[in-house]
Motif scaffolding. Structure first.
Motif, PDB file in Angstrom:
ATOM      1  N   PRO A  47      36.840 -41.650  17.279  1.00 54.38           N
ATOM      2  CA  PRO A  47      37.364 -40.891  16.875  1.00 54.38           C
ATOM      3  C   PRO A  47      37.458 -40.042  18.653  1.00 54.38           C
ATOM      4  O   PRO A  47      35.817 -40.258  18.871  1.00 54.38           O
ATOM      5  N   GLN A  48      38.033 -39.634  19.364  1.00 53.95           N
ATOM      6  CA  GLN A  48      38.319 -39.116  20.751  1.00 53.95           C
ATOM      7  C   GLN A  48      38.496 -36.946  20.392  1.00 53.95           C
ATOM      8  O   GLN A  48      39.190 -37.485  19.392  1.00 53.95           O
ATOM      9  N   PRO A  49      37.801 -36.333  21.011  1.00 53.55           N
ATOM     10  CA  PRO A  49      38.703 -35.129  20.949  1.00 53.55           C
ATOM     11  C   PRO A  49      40.044 -34.907  21.351  1.00 53.55           C
ATOM     12  O   PRO A  49      40.021 -35.720  22.561  1.00 53.55           O
ATOM     13  N   VAL A  50      40.914 -34.137  20.974  1.00 50.40           N
ATOM     14  CA  VAL A  50      41.064 -33.938  21.203  1.00 50.40           C
ATOM     15  C   VAL A  50      41.347 -32.188  22.211  1.00 50.40           C
ATOM     16  O   VAL A  50      40.795 -31.335  21.528  1.00 50.40           O
ATOM     17  N   SER A  51      42.174 -32.066  22.606  1.00 55.22           N
ATOM     18  CA  SER A  51      42.348 -30.029  23.394  1.00 55.22           C
ATOM     19  C   SER A  51      42.563 -29.420  22.377  1.00 55.22           C
ATOM     20  O   SER A  51      43.193 -29.632  21.633  1.00 55.22           O
ATOM     21  N   GLY A  52      41.653 -28.391  22.173  1.00 50.79           N
ATOM     22  CA  GLY A  52      42.278 -27.385  21.954  1.00 50.79           C
ATOM     23  C   GLY A  52      43.455 -26.652  22.103  1.00 50.79           C
ATOM     24  O   GLY A  52      43.595 -25.759  21.790  1.00 50.79           O
ATOM     25  N   ARG A  53      43.384 -26.374  23.557  1.00 48.26           N
ATOM     26  CA  ARG A  53      44.571 -26.110  24.590  1.00 48.26           C
ATOM     27  C   ARG A  53      44.707 -24.503  24.219  1.00 48.26           C
ATOM     28  O   ARG A  53      45.677 -24.004  23.846  1.00 48.26           O
ATOM     29  N   GLN A  54      43.325 -23.777  24.368  1.00 50.35           N
ATOM     30  CA  GLN A  54      43.219 -22.652  23.557  1.00 50.35           C
ATOM     31  C   GLN A  54      43.720 -21.331  25.355  1.00 50.35           C
ATOM     32  O   GLN A  54      44.607 -20.412  24.623  1.00 50.35           O
ATOM     33  N   GLU A  55      43.273 -21.269  26.392  1.00 49.32           N
ATOM     34  CA  GLU A  55      44.332 -21.185  27.720  1.00 49.32           C
ATOM     35  C   GLU A  55      46.061 -20.588  27.016  1.00 49.32           C
ATOM     36  O   GLU A  55      46.200 -19.707  27.439  1.00 49.32           O
ATOM     37  N   ALA A  56      46.889 -22.108  26.639  1.00 48.97           N
ATOM     38  CA  ALA A  56      47.898 -22.136  26.808  1.00 48.97           C
ATOM     39  C   ALA A  56      48.593 -21.083  25.721  1.00 48.97           C
ATOM     40  O   ALA A  56      48.891 -20.383  25.537  1.00 48.97           O
ATOM     41  N   ILE A  57      47.687 -21.019  24.438  1.00 44.43           N
ATOM     42  CA  ILE A  57      47.831 -20.067  23.103  1.00 44.43           C
ATOM     43  C   ILE A  57      47.664 -19.216  23.799  1.00 44.43           C
ATOM     44  O   ILE A  57      48.697 -17.959  23.722  1.00 44.43           O
ATOM     45  N   GLU A  58      46.759 -18.357  24.369  1.00 40.52           N
ATOM     46  CA  GLU A  58      46.822 -17.018  24.829  1.00 40.52           C
ATOM     47  C   GLU A  58      47.750 -16.631  25.521  1.00 40.52           C
ATOM     48  O   GLU A  58      48.127 -15.239  25.390  1.00 40.52           O
ATOM     49  N   HIS A  59      48.014 -17.427  27.000  1.00 40.28           N
ATOM     50  CA  HIS A  59      49.550 -17.179  27.693  1.00 40.28           C
ATOM     51  C   HIS A  59      50.703 -17.075  26.205  1.00 40.28           C
ATOM     52  O   HIS A  59      51.042 -16.180  27.271  1.00 40.28           O
ATOM     53  N   VAL A  60      51.273 -17.823  25.542  1.00 42.70           N
ATOM     54  CA  VAL A  60      51.345 -17.529  24.789  1.00 42.70           C
ATOM     55  C   VAL A  60      51.284 -16.071  24.228  1.00 42.70           C
ATOM     56  O   VAL A  60      52.616 -15.629  23.970  1.00 42.70           O
ATOM     57  N   VAL A  61      50.920 -16.169  23.453  1.00 40.37           N
ATOM     58  CA  VAL A  61      50.963 -14.130  22.520  1.00 40.37           C
ATOM     59  C   VAL A  61      50.563 -13.252  24.380  1.00 40.37           C
ATOM     60  O   VAL A  61      51.750 -12.294  24.290  1.00 40.37           O
ATOM     61  N   ALA A  62      50.356 -13.315  25.688  1.00 40.75           N
ATOM     62  CA  ALA A  62      50.656 -12.793  26.593  1.00 40.75           C
ATOM     63  C   ALA A  62      52.237 -12.835  26.977  1.00 40.75           C
ATOM     64  O   ALA A  62      52.603 -11.763  27.381  1.00 40.75           O
ATOM     65  N   ARG A  63      52.564 -13.797  26.853  1.00 37.24           N
ATOM     66  CA  ARG A  63      54.353 -13.901  27.187  1.00 37.24           C
ATOM     67  C   ARG A  63      54.856 -12.989  25.831  1.00 37.24           C
ATOM     68  O   ARG A  63      56.447 -12.311  26.501  1.00 37.24           O
TER      69      ARG A  63
END
Length: 447
Positions: free
Chosen positions: A425-441
């Protein structure tokens, strides 16, 4: 008695482009959001204690606020009868709340009535003021979000109330709570809050923690029994707080309260009133505490305020961070919103904010912050991107429910992994910064 205390007209909604400090820019009570009006979602309340009973004093100095019912504010005047002062204070309070347009208020028993020479006289004073409040409520339509008992300020409670080593102090606190619950019921309160101001300890050297927790558990069960005895239909709430005034309080945070409720058979009877600044003091984010309560099925109400990460005490600032409150409102909406609870402004002015209209300015700003946060949270939910991203992170579990259902043993997983040489199994990005920017938008673009 007339008290033209506030020379301010009723506060109206002017819209986001308004530069009128005595108008709402975001809180439009009748605006529909996710099928309910803003007023129904937010259920704003004004606290009696900081807004009207507090004179601006702190541990370093005397009061600074101009409050004509407070003897310290009446320089050169003859002393006012305590009950006359209480009635003047109540008249001003309802004038303020009515002009602000908040649908609810909340009080401690000692906020609305003076102490008497005995418990019986104190109760008589309190009952008279409760009747006075009933008249104001009928006249204005303002309702009681919750009542509560101050069983922490008087020296008799220096070692706690329910957790006091002296059973006489326990009995006094029980009597005080029962009387305040009766009045809350009589006034149609939606909730009754139990804040253990000194239910904790300074040192274990003189503390029997198990005994004190057992006392607290029995006290809370007695409160539940009394609720049913008097026919109170509201919700019982415990307000978590980690410290101050005691070094360690037994209601440290939501998770601690939930554990306590489970231990003493109260998990189906009592919910939590979460204060934003208390979450900060416990080392948690506000939205963490809301999500914890929702997940445990004990979410009740909110004290909407703010603290300061660099100051380790309870500041009770008016909320102004739209980002912080958006994340909290998002969890509240995900949990189904308020039922009997609401957003109580357990907030106080700074000691230098001594103009009488400062009280309006603080509340207007707080209400606008919460209204804008509601709009941003609703926009996030309607857009669905964050929920989709979150669901995608756990998509793999859709085919592995048998693990959670207990159909697979630890040994079986061991054998399956051992027998598959391609299993990597390989790790997958949690995309935290992207999600935080969605909130900001969403915050940036709401109107």
């Amino acid at each position: 008695m007339t008290t033209p205390f506030f020379d301010v007209d009723p506060i109206l909604f002017d819209g986001p482009d308004s530069d009128n400090p005595l108008a709402f820019r975001w809180y439009d009570a009748d605006r529909t959001v996710l099928g309910k009006t803003m007023a129904e979602h937010l259920r704003f309340g004004v606290c009696y204690w900081h807004s009207f009973a507090w004179d601006g004093s702190d541990i370093f100095g005397a009061g600074t606020l101009d409050r004509p019912w407070n003897p310290a504010s009446r320089t050169g005047d003859a002393a006012m009868d305590p009950m006359a002062a209480a009635k003047l204070k109540m008249s001003a309070a309802f004038e303020f709340i009515d002009k602000l347009g908040a649908p609810f208020f909340s009080f401690h028993d000692i906020d609305i009535a003076p102490a008497g020479g005995s418990f019986a006289e104190t109760c008589r004073f309190f009952d008279e003021m409760a009747d006075e409040a009933a008249g104001h409520m009928e006249r204005t339509g303002i309702e009681l979000l919750w009542g509560t008992t101050n069983a922490f300020s008087h020296p008799r409670f220096m070692a706690g109330a329910a957790t006091n080593p002296d059973p006489d102090m326990f009995a006094y606190a029980a009597a005080q709570v029962a009387h305040c619950m009766n009045a809350t019921h009589r006034l149609g309160g939606s909730n009754y809050v139990l804040w253990g101001g000194r239910e904790g300890y300074e040192t274990l050297l003189n503390t029997d923690m198990k005994r004190e927790l057992d006392q607290l558990g029995r006290f809370m069960n007695m409160v539940v029994e009394h609720k049913y005895a008097i026919g109170f239909q509201g919700t019982l709430l415990i307000e978590p707080k980690p410290m101050e005034p005691t070094k360690h309080q037994y209601d440290y945070d939501v998770a601690t309260v939930h554990s306590f409720l489970q231990t003493y058979g109260l998990a189906d009877e009592i919910k939590v009133n979460i204060e934003v600044n208390h979450a900060t003091l416990s080392g948690h984010d506000f939205h963490h505490e809301v999500a914890t309560a929702v997940n445990a099925g004990i979410f009740g109400s909110i004290d909407a305020n703010a603290g300061d990460d660099r100051l380790g005490w309870d500041l009770d600032l008016f909320p102004k961070s739209v980002e912080q409150m958006t994340l909290g409102m998002l969890e509240i909406l995900r949990g189904g919103g308020f039922t009997t609870g609401g957003l109580m402004f357990d907030t106080k002015l700074r000691r230098q904010s001594i103009a009488r209209d400062d009280l309006f300015l603080g509340h207007i700003g707080g209400m606008d912050t919460m209204a804008r946060s509601l709009l941003a949270a609703a926009s996030i939910i309607e857009d669905g991107e964050i929920d989709r991203r979150r669901a995608d992170r756990y998509a793999g579990w859709s085919n592995e429910q048998r693990i959670l259902d207990g159909e697979v043993t630890l040994q079986a997983l061991h054998d399956a992994v051992l027998g598959d040489e391609t299993f990597d199994p390989q790790p997958v990005s949690g995309r935290q910064e992207a999600i935080e920017h969605v909130v900001a938008r969403h915050i940036e673009r709401i109107r």
